[in-house]
Scaffold this active site. Structure first.
Site, PDB file in Angstrom:
ATOM      1  N   ASP A 329       0.749  -1.136  -0.062  1.00 20.10           N
ATOM      2  CA  ASP A 329      -0.030   0.101  -0.009  1.00 20.10           C
ATOM      3  C   ASP A 329       1.050   1.098  -0.048  1.00 20.10           C
ATOM      4  O   ASP A 329       1.916   1.198   0.454  1.00 20.10           O
ATOM      5  CB  ASP A 329      -0.859   0.033   1.231  1.00 20.10           C
ATOM      6  CG  ASP A 329      -1.820   1.142   1.334  1.00 20.10           C
ATOM      7  OD1 ASP A 329      -2.263   1.342   0.415  1.00 20.10           O
ATOM      8  OD2 ASP A 329      -2.085   1.747   2.669  1.00 20.10           O
ATOM      9  N   ASP A 633      -2.397  -0.704   5.862  1.00 21.63           N
ATOM     10  CA  ASP A 633      -2.615  -0.082   7.318  1.00 21.63           C
ATOM     11  C   ASP A 633      -4.168   0.173   7.547  1.00 21.63           C
ATOM     12  O   ASP A 633      -4.553   0.359   8.409  1.00 21.63           O
ATOM     13  CB  ASP A 633      -1.805   0.971   7.563  1.00 21.63           C
ATOM     14  CG  ASP A 633      -1.859   2.231   6.506  1.00 21.63           C
ATOM     15  OD1 ASP A 633      -2.861   2.019   5.526  1.00 21.63           O
ATOM     16  OD2 ASP A 633      -1.524   3.313   6.693  1.00 21.63           O
ATOM     17  N   ASP A 637      -7.464  -2.882   3.285  1.00 23.98           N
ATOM     18  CA  ASP A 637      -6.296  -3.377   3.143  1.00 23.98           C
ATOM     19  C   ASP A 637      -6.524  -4.939   3.557  1.00 23.98           C
ATOM     20  O   ASP A 637      -5.922  -5.798   3.199  1.00 23.98           O
ATOM     21  CB  ASP A 637      -5.138  -3.054   3.673  1.00 23.98           C
ATOM     22  CG  ASP A 637      -4.649  -1.895   2.814  1.00 23.98           C
ATOM     23  OD1 ASP A 637      -4.671  -1.869   1.744  1.00 23.98           O
ATOM     24  OD2 ASP A 637      -4.175  -0.875   3.397  1.00 23.98           O
TER      25      ASP A 637
END
Length: 894
Positions: A329, A633, A637
């Protein structure tokens, strides 16, 4: 016929009232009760957790353990109570070790539930009420202000300057400005400006919205369902060990049946042969291997924890060593999730601002690298404007520098401090008299300030296109000059192409008597001070870590919900392999699976993606044999983290949902810690392989001893089942465990990741196992026969056999420290102090086994002479030199 689902972001407010059967005054209490009964509370469904008993029983779900249980049942049937008790004891101890090390089970759904708002202010029966978020129903009107957590999915019906921080859902760094007007039906989640989603945070402004979804029907509920439906993948180690266990069990059964048939043919009784076959099975099964695997992984966990990587599930330790792709990410992982003012442009100069995040250490320099001086009169005016036309506050806490207020305004405040300005001092010198707050309709903020010397100024910051049409002049040199519109348009395009968010700042002098600020005051005649470019920059350590991954043969791919331009700019700074080729969520949806599978491998940057897209990308990479680590985070996700081979969450900035879905949590939120974890993972795999190459020849030698005795017609076996178990467990616990502490071998992070399909036991290890097994059985059986021929009792000969086997293993332990490198050097013999400690402990155990009466009674041993010990040491030391010779020959041919 079923009606089409409503696309809430594409309908008007009038259509919304009709679709939800609601009204501007809110629902009646009676209607709320009916809907609550019909739809249920605004809570996410909770799956019952797996019980501790079930987790304990699953520890026995292993083919090798099944074989041991059968062996125990056979010995019980033959009324060999001691043998059966020892076998059962070993099985139960292994189960307890696995149960304890496994730790707590997954809790991703509970963590997502905890993200939901606890209370909400609603409009019911025309009156404001504060209710529990769980009591919200579709059609309720929710009132929101800064700091509120959105309690359900809402369609906005009225707002004033409202913005929401949606990073947990979309991955976008900046707060998103909201509006009442509908958007296109095809708009992605991050572009639905008329919607507010459960679990996100209001950062500024006020508004009200109609509840259109609660509980599992919300976006966060949909992600929760995705997490629940995602199957965790079997790790390469577990897959290989399962395959090895099946192969070994089949081989043991085949040899046992053959041995039984040969024994009966040689005239042995069925009862004797049953016991002999049990002895062979117990000898061949590496009982200590599950414990050694667990402990080796646990030691890896401790090593990783010391390097800020917290492992939640043991097998993930080894899986890290096989990772070929890291899907990361962007926001908060590769970047800091802290907006930073990176560039400023005035009419005469372009400036760079060093430092990142909210830490105010850094400096402002010109394009040539020189420190900004007093030559450009527009720069101090620009800095003062962004400090004064600002509602944020900067403060230092034990956790570091933090911003209270809008992150973007915080970044401007930090730049002002880098330019030498103190916010409270500037506010004292130029107190604010009035303001026009930022709203999405006019896209700027304006403030009115009066100095103590009789001056008054209007300061404006906002979207460049809005301010440019209100400016007739620009500050150039010591005074205003006519506006050079093409110049500013060119600068805006250059900054935007770098993926940076661009703001313009302007000013205007007014009469000191003016105390109110109206839109007419900022409609025209503004003087442009300059442009500001903001970005959530990559972590410096992440850039280094990406380069380290490249050397280790690991490809890094960035997957983000942010815009394509921003993603491309960050990817270029990170120096990803293919940073300019960006694949967006809309393009992913438009592609067929075959084409997408090809693009996924070649592309390293994915932008504007949804949780489903992230999950799909991970699955497509896995389908092509990649071992995928996914970092993230946010709540968005969680499904991909759970599906990935190694899900990695951020410990500081990560949501609880992400942490609970992950196998690993980074305590320092540092992408670089992943490379340290990969190194430890590769070391763990090497050490597991060394432990296996040490344990298997022991079991092979014991099984061949039993087989040789039967084939040569000896009625008395050289070892009893309990003596075999003693050797297996005591050497596994002491000697094999020492190999778990082996340090990383040189060049570990310069070799390519191993193939996940590569078997744990390859031809090389099989050859080594057979070679060492034959050395062990020849020496041990030969010494056993020599003692019997010399008139020694059966107990004495068996005691000699057990000690001979153990001494063989002590010398062979040095060979096992290096799979192919030579060990006959100072580092090879003394480089691991745990090996020397393990040998000392084992020798004490063997002396007790041989001379202590309670153990003599338990294992059927007797005391042996010093002369016999010397004979055993001379004989068993040969394995050290014979295996080193084999290594030398193989190295020569290689």
């Amino acid at each position: 016929m079923q009606s089409e689902p409503t696309i809430w972001h594409a309908i008007t407010v009038d259509e919304l009232w009709q679709a939800t059967a609601s009204q501007p005054q809110g629902l009646a209490a009676s209607e709320v009760a009916l809907r609550l009964q019909r739809d249920g509370e605004n809570r996410l469904p909770e799956a019952p957790p797996r019980s501790a008993l079930m987790r304990f029983l699953l520890q026995f779900h292993n083919v090798l353990i099944y074989a041991l249980i059968v062996a125990a049942l056979v010995t019980l049937a033959l009324q060999h109570w001691l043998d059966a008790s020892v076998i059962i004891g070993v099985v139960v101890i292994n189960a307890f070790i696995g149960f304890i090390q496994e730790g707590k089970a997954e809790d991703a759904l509970r963590a997502i539930r905890q993200m939901l708002s606890q209370h909400a202010v609603v409009l019911r029966d025309g009156r404001q009420q504060r209710v529990e978020a769980a009591q919200l129903v579709v059609g309720d009107i929710v009132l929101l202000q800064p700091g509120d957590k959105v309690p359900a999915d809402l369609r906005i019906v009225a707002c004033k300057g409202i913005a929401a921080q949606e990073a947990v859902l979309t991955g976008e760094s900046l707060a998103v400005e909201k509006q009442t007007a509908s958007v296109a039906a095809t708009a992605l989640l991050g572009d639905r400006r008329c919607m507010l989603y459960s679990g996100t945070m209001i950062t500024r402004g006020q508004g009200r919205g109609v509840v259109i979804a609660t509980a599992a029907q919300t976006e966060i509920g949909r992600i929760s369902s995705l997490v629940a439906n995602v199957d965790s993948v079997v790790t390469p180690l577990l897959r290989q060990m399962n395959e090895f266990s099946r192969w070994l069990t089949a081989a043991i059964i085949a040899v046992a049946l053959l041995t039984f048939a040969v024994g009966i043919w040689r005239g042995y009784s069925a009862s004797d042969m049953f016991l002999a076959v049990v002895s062979l099975a117990v000898a061949a099964i590496p009982e200590g291997l599950p414990a050694i695997m667990t402990i080796t992984l646990a030691i890896g966990v401790q090593r990783m924890a010391a390097r800020n990587a917290i492992i939640r599930r043991l097998p993930a330790v080894e899986t890290l060593g096989a990772v070929t792709v890291i899907c990361s990410d962007k926001t908060g992982t590769l970047t800091r999730n802290e907006m930073t003012l990176s560039h400023m442009v005035t009419a005469t100069e372009g400036y760079s601002v060093s430092g990142s995040g909210y830490d105010p250490h850094g400096e402002i320099s010109t394009a040539t690298g020189a420190k900004a001086g007093s030559a450009d009169a527009a720069l101090p005016l620009l800095l003062r404007a962004i400090v004064l036309c600002n509602d944020a506050a900067l403060e230092q806490s034990p956790q570091g520098w933090q911003v209270n207020g809008d992150p973007m305004e915080g970044a401007l405040l930090v730049a002002g401090v880098k330019g030498g300005l103190e916010q409270h001092l500037e506010q004292q010198r130029y107190p604010r008299t009035d303001l026009i707050p930022f709203e999405s309709q006019h896209r700027f903020m304006a403030t009115l300030h009066h100095s103590h010397s009789g001056e008054a100024y209007i300061l404006v910051k906002g979207a460049p296109e809005e301010l440019l049409k209100r400016c007739q002049q620009q500050w150039q040199g010591e005074q205003p000059q006519p506006l050079d519109l093409p110049f500013w348009q060119q600068q805006i395009a250059l900054l935007a192409a770098r993926g940076e968010r661009v703001l313009a700042v302007a000013t205007r002098a007014v009469a000191h008597e003016q105390r109110e600020l109206t839109f007419a005051d900022v409609a025209d005649d503004l003087i442009l001070l300059g442009l500001l470019a903001l970005i959530d920059p990559p972590r410096e350590e992440a850039i280094v870590a990406v380069a380290s991954c490249r050397k280790a043969g690991i490809r890094v791919k960035m997957i983000t919900g942010d815009h394509a331009l921003t993603a491309r700019a960050i990817a270029a700074q990170l120096q990803l392999d293919n940073s300019q080729d960006v694949l967006t969520g809309l393009e992913i949806e438009a592609m067929d699976r075959t084409l997408l599978q090809q693009r996924v491998v070649a592309t390293d940057v994915f932008a504007r993606v949804s949780p489903e897209h992230k999950l799909l990308l991970v699955e497509l990479l896995q389908a092509q044999g990649e071992v995928v680590a996914m970092t993230g985070d946010g709540v968005n996700d969680a499904p991909a983290l759970k599906r990935a081979d190694v899900g990695t969450a951020m410990g500081r900035g990560g949501t609880e949902a992400a942490k609970e879905a992950a196998e690993m949590v980074l305590a320092d939120d540092n992408f670089a810690s992943i490379t340290h974890a990969v190194e430890e993972g590769r070391t763990v795999y090497d050490n597991l392989k060394k432990a296996i190459i040490f344990i298997l020849p022991t079991n092979g030698g014991e099984a061949l001893l039993v087989l040789a005795a039967i084939l040569f017609g000896y009625s008395d076996l050289p070892l009893t089942p309990v003596q075999i178990l003693w050797v297996n467990m005591i050497t596994a616990v002491t000697l094999a465990l020492a190999l778990a502490f082996e340090p990383a071998e040189p060049g570990l992070m310069r070799r390519a990741p191993r193939q996940s399909s590569e078997p744990m036991i390859n031809r090389y290890l099989i050859g080594r196992t057979l070679y060492v097994s034959l050395i062990l059985v020849a020496g041990t059986f030969g010494l056993f026969l020599w003692q019997r021929e010399g008139g020694a009792s059966l107990e004495y000969a068996r005691t000699v056999a057990v000690n001979t086997l153990v001494l063989f293993e002590i010398f062979y332990l040095f060979n096992a420290r290096y799979l192919s490198a030579p060990v006959l050097n100072w580092q090879g013999l003394t480089g691991n102090r745990y090996v020397l400690i393990a040998i000392a402990i084992l020798l004490i155990f063997q002396l007790l086994f041989t001379y202590w009466q309670p153990l003599q009674l338990l294992f059927g041993t007797v005391a042996i002479s010093t002369e016999t010990w010397l004979q055993m040491v001379l004989l068993t030391s040969t394995v050290l030199f014979l295996v080193e010779a084999e290594k030398w020959i193989k190295r020569s041919f290689r």
